[in-house]
Scaffold this active site. Sequence first.
Site, PDB file in Angstrom:
ATOM      1  N   GLY A   9       0.838  -1.196   0.000  1.00 19.92           N
ATOM      2  CA  GLY A   9       0.000   0.000   0.000  1.00 19.92           C
ATOM      3  C   GLY A   9       0.867   1.238   0.000  1.00 19.92           C
ATOM      4  CB  SER A  12      -0.824   9.571   3.461  1.00 15.81           C
ATOM      5  OG  SER A  12      -1.339  10.394   2.455  1.00 15.81           O
ATOM      6  CD1 TRP A  13      -0.858   4.180   8.791  1.00 13.67           C
ATOM      7  CD2 TRP A  13       0.888   5.541   9.020  1.00 13.67           C
ATOM      8  NE1 TRP A  13      -0.277   3.922  10.012  1.00 13.67           N
ATOM      9  CE2 TRP A  13       0.804   4.744  10.164  1.00 13.67           C
ATOM     10  CE3 TRP A  13       1.926   6.474   8.923  1.00 13.67           C
ATOM     11  CZ2 TRP A  13       1.701   4.846  11.239  1.00 13.67           C
ATOM     12  CZ3 TRP A  13       2.830   6.580   9.987  1.00 13.67           C
ATOM     13  CH2 TRP A  13       2.713   5.774  11.124  1.00 13.67           C
ATOM     14  CE  LYS A 192      -8.112   7.154  13.864  1.00 18.84           C
ATOM     15  NZ  LYS A 192      -7.545   8.021  12.808  1.00 18.84           N
ATOM     16  NE  ARG A 256      -6.716   9.865   4.803  1.00 20.75           N
ATOM     17  CZ  ARG A 256      -5.971   9.054   4.057  1.00 20.75           C
ATOM     18  NH1 ARG A 256      -6.524   8.017   3.479  1.00 20.75           N
ATOM     19  NH2 ARG A 256      -4.689   9.274   3.883  1.00 20.75           N
TER      20      ARG A 256
END
Length: 335
Positions: A9, A12-13, A192, A256
Amino acid sequence: MSGHVAVLGAGSWGTAFAKILADAGRDVTVWARRAPVAESIRAERRNPEYLPDLLLPARVTATTDAVEAISGAEVVVLAVPSQTLRGNLAEWAGHLHPDATLVSLMKGIELGTTKRMSEVIVETARVAADRVVVVSGPNLAPEIAAEQPAATVVAGTDGDRTALVQSSIRTPYLRPYTNDDVIGCELGGAVKNVIALSYGIATAMGFGDNTRAMLMTRGLAETARLGVALGADPITFAGLAGMGDLVASCSSPLARNRTFGEHLGRGETLEQAQAATRQTAEGVKSCLAIRDLARAHGVEMPITEHVERICHEGMDPRLAVETLMSRTAKPESYE
C-alpha cells in the site's frame, strides 16, 4: 532481522511507514497499485500522489508486483483501505513467508462481517492470531514524514513479534510502545474515525470548544463501552491508541475524517464530500459496521448512530444535533 520488509500500500501512511522502517535500518519494498507511483519511488524516491515533498531513504524501493514485494519478507505491512483488505490478501496469502509477521496499519471494521482487521487477516491468510501485530496511535502521516516527535502503539499477543516490530520502527522521531490489547487498540483506531467525522461536522456548523470537547469525551465513552463488551482493557482507551489517536484525528486539519466531516457539516452530500477530499475517509464506511457491531452486543453508541444517519440516510446534521441533545438524561457512567 534478516531480509526486507514489504509494505503493501502506497498511500500516505504506507509511504510514511516505509520511511520509518528505512530510517530504523530496514530495507523496504513498497507495493503500489499504480505503475507511475512505483516508478517514481524507484527513480526519484518520491511518491507523486501522497507526500510528494518527502524524499524517501535510499533503502526504499517499489514495485507493482505484490508477489515480488512479499517474496522473502519476514515482516509484511498491510496498508490498504480496510474494505479492500480481504480481496487483496486472498490473492497474496499463498506467497507469504511461512512465519512472516503480519502488521496491520488499517483502522476500520469490515462491512458485512463486523470483523476487526486482525480478524480478517487471520481468516483470509489462514494464520495464527499471534502472528498479527497492530500499529495504532496518533500518527498523522505528514507530521511523521517531517520527523516531528510522535509515539505509537504496537499491539500483539506474541511478545517476540511485538518487540521485533517495535525495534523495526524505533527512530529518533517515533517512539513505539508495546501493548497486548489488540482488541482495544483496533477499536480505538476504528471508532475514532467516526467521532472525527462528527467533530468535523460540528466544526463546520460553527460550534465551539464546549461542543467539540463533548464529542471527543462522549465519543471516547462509547468507544470504551463497545471495547469492554468485546473484551478490551478499558485502560487502553486512555492511552495513545484511544484518547491520543482521537485527539489527533479530531483536532488536526490534516486528518481526513475530520476534513470529510467538515464538508458534510457545510451541507454537502456524501458524493460531493468524496469528490472534494479525493481520499478515503475510513469512518464513512466503518460507521455502518461499527453500528452493526454495537447493536449485536447491545451497546449504545449514539454519536456513531447519528454519523451513520448523516452519511448514509441523508439526515440533516442540524436534526442530528437536536436529537442527540434531547436524549434522556442519565448519569455519566462508563459501565
